[in-house]
Design a protein around this motif. Structure first.
Motif, mmCIF file in Angstrom:
data_model
loop_
_atom_site.group_PDB
_atom_site.id
_atom_site.type_symbol
_atom_site.label_atom_id
_atom_site.label_comp_id
_atom_site.label_asym_id
_atom_site.label_seq_id
_atom_site.Cartn_x
_atom_site.Cartn_y
_atom_site.Cartn_z
ATOM 1 N N ILE A 1 65.820 28.454 32.518
ATOM 2 C CA ILE A 1 66.802 29.040 31.322
ATOM 3 C C ILE A 1 66.319 30.295 31.126
ATOM 4 N N PRO B 1 64.113 23.505 27.435
ATOM 5 C CA PRO B 1 64.377 24.246 26.225
ATOM 6 C C PRO B 1 63.432 23.752 25.307
ATOM 7 N N THR C 1 64.969 26.534 20.008
ATOM 8 C CA THR C 1 66.307 26.853 19.768
ATOM 9 C C THR C 1 66.826 28.328 19.621
ATOM 10 N N GLU D 1 71.480 24.779 26.389
ATOM 11 C CA GLU D 1 70.363 23.900 26.259
ATOM 12 C C GLU D 1 69.640 24.510 24.971
ATOM 13 N N LEU D 2 69.787 25.810 24.703
ATOM 14 C CA LEU D 2 69.118 26.349 23.423
ATOM 15 C C LEU D 2 69.950 26.198 22.285
#
Length: 88
Positions: free
Chosen positions: A2, A48, A51, A75-76
């Motif tokens: 990510i 992740p 956030t 995902e975040l």
């Protein structure tokens, strides 16, 4: 993998880079680098673990405003605890 790119004006100073390093070193599976010429921080996550709100909070703690460059990986984004209403 990510990836997230963050623009934070003022992160080019050595003091801010060291403070950011101190904050991010404890995040598991995170790799990052600072482009001090352009005030950009590149973040790479194995999974992740933070956030977007938590990432912004880290920058805010250092008196930096984090602006996400490009789209935010799904995902975040925090999971909503509410469900959308459905029409029957």
């Amino acid at each position: 993998m990510i990836e997230l790119e963050v623009y934070a004006a003022g992160v080019r100073t050595l003091e801010k880079i060291l403070e950011l390093d101190h904050e991010l070193e404890s995040v598991p599976g995170l790799r990052y680098k600072v482009d001090s010429n352009h005030d950009i921080v590149y973040l790479e996550f194995e999974e992740p673990t933070l956030t977007v709100q938590e990432i912004r909070g880290i920058f805010r703690k250092l008196s930096l405003e984090a602006r996400i460059v490009g789209s935010i990986p799904l995902e975040l984004n925090p999971k909503s605890k509410t469900q959308p209403l459905r029409a029957y």
